[in-house]
Design a protein around this motif. Sequence first.
Motif, PDB file in Angstrom:
ATOM      1  N   LYS A 211       0.818  -1.217   0.000  1.00 16.99           N
ATOM      2  CA  LYS A 211       0.000   0.000   0.000  1.00 16.99           C
ATOM      3  C   LYS A 211       0.851   1.267   0.000  1.00 16.99           C
ATOM      4  O   LYS A 211       0.394   2.324  -0.453  1.00 16.99           O
ATOM      5  CB  LYS A 211      -0.940  -0.009   1.201  1.00 16.99           C
ATOM      6  CG  LYS A 211      -2.018  -1.085   1.113  1.00 16.99           C
ATOM      7  CD  LYS A 211      -2.937  -1.072   2.320  1.00 16.99           C
ATOM      8  CE  LYS A 211      -4.008  -2.161   2.185  1.00 16.99           C
ATOM      9  NZ  LYS A 211      -4.897  -2.209   3.370  1.00 16.99           N
ATOM     10  N   ASP A 212       2.082   1.151   0.489  1.00 14.09           N
ATOM     11  CA  ASP A 212       2.996   2.301   0.497  1.00 14.09           C
ATOM     12  C   ASP A 212       3.960   2.271  -0.683  1.00 14.09           C
ATOM     13  O   ASP A 212       4.956   2.992  -0.704  1.00 14.09           O
ATOM     14  CB  ASP A 212       3.780   2.341   1.805  1.00 14.09           C
ATOM     15  CG  ASP A 212       2.888   2.644   3.007  1.00 14.09           C
ATOM     16  OD1 ASP A 212       1.966   3.472   2.851  1.00 14.09           O
ATOM     17  OD2 ASP A 212       3.100   2.036   4.069  1.00 14.09           O
ATOM     18  N   GLY A 213       3.691   1.423  -1.656  1.00 13.59           N
ATOM     19  CA  GLY A 213       4.500   1.394  -2.865  1.00 13.59           C
ATOM     20  C   GLY A 213       5.679   0.447  -2.820  1.00 13.59           C
ATOM     21  O   GLY A 213       6.517   0.461  -3.730  1.00 13.59           O
ATOM     22  N   ILE A 281       4.809   0.388 -12.005  1.00 13.33           N
ATOM     23  CA  ILE A 281       5.855  -0.143 -11.126  1.00 13.33           C
ATOM     24  C   ILE A 281       6.488  -1.382 -11.753  1.00 13.33           C
ATOM     25  O   ILE A 281       7.712  -1.550 -11.737  1.00 13.33           O
ATOM     26  CB  ILE A 281       5.286  -0.454  -9.724  1.00 13.33           C
ATOM     27  CG1 ILE A 281       4.977   0.855  -8.980  1.00 13.33           C
ATOM     28  CG2 ILE A 281       6.265  -1.315  -8.916  1.00 13.33           C
ATOM     29  CD1 ILE A 281       4.427   0.666  -7.582  1.00 13.33           C
ATOM     30  N   TYR A 297      11.563  -1.187  -4.300  1.00 14.97           N
ATOM     31  CA  TYR A 297      10.205  -1.713  -4.343  1.00 14.97           C
ATOM     32  C   TYR A 297      10.036  -2.957  -3.457  1.00 14.97           C
ATOM     33  O   TYR A 297       8.924  -3.455  -3.322  1.00 14.97           O
ATOM     34  CB  TYR A 297       9.807  -2.067  -5.775  1.00 14.97           C
ATOM     35  CG  TYR A 297       9.606  -0.869  -6.670  1.00 14.97           C
ATOM     36  CD1 TYR A 297       8.763   0.185  -6.299  1.00 14.97           C
ATOM     37  CD2 TYR A 297      10.261  -0.780  -7.902  1.00 14.97           C
ATOM     38  CE1 TYR A 297       8.578   1.289  -7.125  1.00 14.97           C
ATOM     39  CE2 TYR A 297      10.071   0.315  -8.735  1.00 14.97           C
ATOM     40  CZ  TYR A 297       9.236   1.341  -8.346  1.00 14.97           C
ATOM     41  OH  TYR A 297       9.054   2.431  -9.174  1.00 14.97           O
TER      42      TYR A 297
END
Length: 423
Positions: A211-213, A281, A297
Amino acid sequence: PSDGNDKNIEDNKDQEDNKDVDVKEALYKKLDPNISGELSIMCWSGDSIYYTDIGKQDWKPEDIVSQNVAAIYAMAKEFNKMYPNVKINLWAKADDPNGNDTLWAQEMENFKAEHGKYPDIYASNDLVGDVSKGMIADLSVFKDDPLYNSFNESVMQTMQYYGFQAGLPQFIQPWGVYVNKALAEANNIEVPNYNWTIDEYTEFVTSVDGKDGFWGAMDTPLSFIATGTTTINAQMANYKNSGDRVNLNSSEVSELLSYIPKWAKSAIWAQNGLGNVPSEIMDDGWWWGYRFFCRNYCLTYDGDPWMLGSAAVEKNADGTYPVNAVESSDWDIYPRPSTPYQKNTVGICVDPMAIHNYAMDDGNPEWSDAEKAKLELAYAFGSFWCGSTEAMQARANQQYSDNVTLRTSLNDSFPLVTGDAFD
């Protein structure tokens, strides 16, 4: 009192001492200085250009754009100082062995079609397959060579089949787990110690959900199960010619498999399959686990140990990161986590060098003197490459252009020899 023969006795002793030194000298140093021959080398991570007599070229570092080409160029020049009549050719495929939609096995056939023979010395990515095809010479015939005996015995055994020594080690690195400490600390995630357990690893990677990347890992690391049990890798390593080589149905394997659903909740590949990873991403990470780790990531990554050198490259002069450098101020490589069945483990990555089986060139498996001479010359250069101080120093001294920046052609392999040769 002297009988007048003291000097002769001393001369004989000196000759015996020199003879002893000669016996202990590596084979690559003992060939006839006037020997002539031709060696063709084939490997990857190059530029896909075929170079003839590479050791006789005179290149500027800024004109060489491949690390492997630079390294072999430097070693060929050094070898040609001893044996100027040996012609060394090179074809190093750009990128990885199976790139450009062409398998390495097909590249070997393409090489033969173009040059009339298979390469004399080549990097193999299927040593077992090459042995079964009869393509590779048994290098155990050089077991009396001091340099042969200096190679790490355990590493040599990874390329040995029922006494048949199929290759020499030309690259080795430890295989652990990349850990992005800075990414964790920036997000108030406690970083475990290097002697972590499988439960501590699980807690670490499942502390995030994307959720935070960023995620905990690229995938569910099956390597932890392979080396974290006594019935897969360990059982293969300790096989005594009876019973099962592996037991995938053991209670140990079953127990560790139960971690996979937990790991999948924070693994990029698993979550992308569920549509939970933005396409931008995936594209920015090049759909490659190592690149995802570089780009912050994922907290951990258990693959691509051979990227260690690229991972550690310093920032550019303008403060940007070079391509494939880890973009983190604090990262490390941990061993694989311990389990109830094994302590912390570290794998190894070995790239074997194979030498052509000249005996089959005439269709007759019996070795002729001419075929033996070709094998000896190829082994001399191969062992020189893998185990000699001169070759390593030549690679260290040789520079090449890495996107305009000059860097050494010495790669990030650990030394391959032991004892005095290691020192």
